[in-house]
Design a protein around this motif. Structure first.
Motif, PDB file in Angstrom:
ATOM      1  N   HIS A 145      -7.130  -2.387   2.268  1.00  0.00           N
ATOM      2  CA  HIS A 145      -6.843  -3.731   2.633  1.00  0.00           C
ATOM      3  C   HIS A 145      -8.266  -4.205   3.274  1.00  0.00           C
ATOM      4  CE1 HIS A 145      -2.975  -5.138   1.870  1.00  0.00           C
ATOM      5  NE2 HIS A 145      -2.357  -3.904   2.607  1.00  0.00           N
ATOM      6  N   VAL A 151       0.767  -1.184   0.133  1.00  0.00           N
ATOM      7  CA  VAL A 151      -0.120   0.103  -0.061  1.00  0.00           C
ATOM      8  C   VAL A 151       0.921   1.214  -0.056  1.00  0.00           C
ATOM      9  CG1 VAL A 151      -1.872   1.224   1.118  1.00  0.00           C
ATOM     10  CG2 VAL A 151      -1.780  -1.374   1.339  1.00  0.00           C
ATOM     11  N   ASP A 174      -1.973  -1.732  -9.856  1.00  0.00           N
ATOM     12  CA  ASP A 174      -1.603  -2.904  -8.877  1.00  0.00           C
ATOM     13  C   ASP A 174      -1.273  -2.350  -7.326  1.00  0.00           C
ATOM     14  OD1 ASP A 174      -1.933  -5.090 -10.503  1.00  0.00           O
ATOM     15  OD2 ASP A 174       0.097  -4.925 -11.084  1.00  0.00           O
ATOM     16  N   ILE A 181      -2.452  -0.603  -3.708  1.00  0.00           N
ATOM     17  CA  ILE A 181      -3.828  -1.203  -3.108  1.00  0.00           C
ATOM     18  C   ILE A 181      -4.294   0.218  -2.299  1.00  0.00           C
ATOM     19  CG2 ILE A 181      -4.325  -2.335  -0.923  1.00  0.00           C
ATOM     20  CD1 ILE A 181      -2.254  -4.378  -1.543  1.00  0.00           C
ATOM     21  N   THR A 239     -10.589  -6.073  -0.387  1.00  0.00           N
ATOM     22  CA  THR A 239      -9.181  -5.458  -0.787  1.00  0.00           C
ATOM     23  C   THR A 239      -9.523  -4.843  -2.128  1.00  0.00           C
ATOM     24  OG1 THR A 239      -7.632  -6.697   0.295  1.00  0.00           O
ATOM     25  CG2 THR A 239      -6.654  -5.507  -1.398  1.00  0.00           C
ATOM     26  N   GLU A 260      -7.681  -2.443  -5.230  1.00  0.00           N
ATOM     27  CA  GLU A 260      -6.462  -2.292  -5.964  1.00  0.00           C
ATOM     28  C   GLU A 260      -6.883  -1.616  -7.120  1.00  0.00           C
ATOM     29  OE1 GLU A 260      -3.849  -6.005  -5.335  1.00  0.00           O
ATOM     30  OE2 GLU A 260      -5.707  -6.820  -5.622  1.00  0.00           O
TER      31      GLU A 260
END
Length: 245
Positions: free
Chosen positions: A58, A7, A53, A55, A108, A110
């Motif tokens: 979470h 992250v 990709d 994040i 999550t 992303e």
């Protein structure tokens, strides 16, 4: 830039572009506001820019903010009991993240591609909803649409043959693009084959074989890895078991 488990750690910046000139205003939550009310959203919104990709949230994090996707695409995923990843959805420009009234996030989130989101603290959004009833009605529309998409997703996953699942997925993506006033064919497919597999509950190899089968049947063309040209929509719908009447 510091990271924690993938992250990016940084402070969101205030919105630099007026809501009135936002490319997705007509699709997003703020479409419910009159022009002279847009400033109330600008004052409490910040911008998040994400790399592919990267994040945003979470699964299990405190649900402190809600978001509107303004550019790019986001994927939502959860980890199953056996450790496998299940992608539960993809968010496109105009989509709202944070419909569920939960203390913690259930997935999550992303970026699939370079993406930009408008972020709002939950407390600020709750005040906006209280002070501007049209926003509440608009949010209800989003909730109903999300429920329909969840139902369609369950139907898609319930199909027996992988090629049926893939056909349903391609038609769903095309329909979502069309609803945004964007070209619905060729269908942009910015996510990877692995993402598609984890969304449909298939293996990557099965997804690749299903693409090849649809291409060999001349139902689709594959001009490149991230676009699918639907050659015969009615026949593809028949494979998916969808009534196009």
């Amino acid at each position: 830039m510091n990271t924690r488990s993938g992250v990016a750690s940084y402070t969101p910046v205030p919105c630099e572009t007026a809501c009135a000139s936002c490319d997705v205003r007509a699709l997003s939550l703020c479409a419910a506001l009159r022009q002279d009310d847009l400033s109330v959203m600008e004052r409490v919104s910040t911008v998040r820019n994400l790399l592919p990709d990267e994040i945003l949230i979470h699964e299990g994090d405190p649900a402190r903010r809600v978001y509107t996707v303004t550019k790019g695409m986001m994927r939502l995923s959860t980890i199953l009991a056996d450790g496998r990843r299940q992608i539960t959805g993809f968010l496109m420009p105009g989509d709202f993240l944070g419909l569920a009234d939960e203390e913690t996030t259930s997935a999550t989130v992303e970026a699939v591609t370079h993406s930009t989101l408008c972020a709002f603290a939950r407390a600020d959004m709750n005040r906006l909803l209280h002070d501007h009833p049209p926003l509440q009605a608009r949010l209800m529309q989003f909730t109903r649409a999300a429920l329909r998409e969840a139902r369609d997703g369950q139907i898609m996953l319930g199909r027996l043959a992988p090629v049926e699942k893939l056909s349903s997925f391609l038609l769903m993506m095309s329909t979502r693009m069309e609803a945004r006033g964007l070209p619905a064919n060729p269908v942009p497919i910015p996510m990877s084959r692995t993402d598609i597999a984890d969304f449909l509950g298939l293996t990557v190899e099965t997804v690749s074989r299903s693409f090849t089968k649809l291409r060999n049947q001349q139902l689709i063309r594959l001009p490149d890895a991230h676009h699918v040209d639907i050659v015969d929509r009615r026949a593809l719908a028949a494979v998916a078991g969808i009534d196009q009447a």
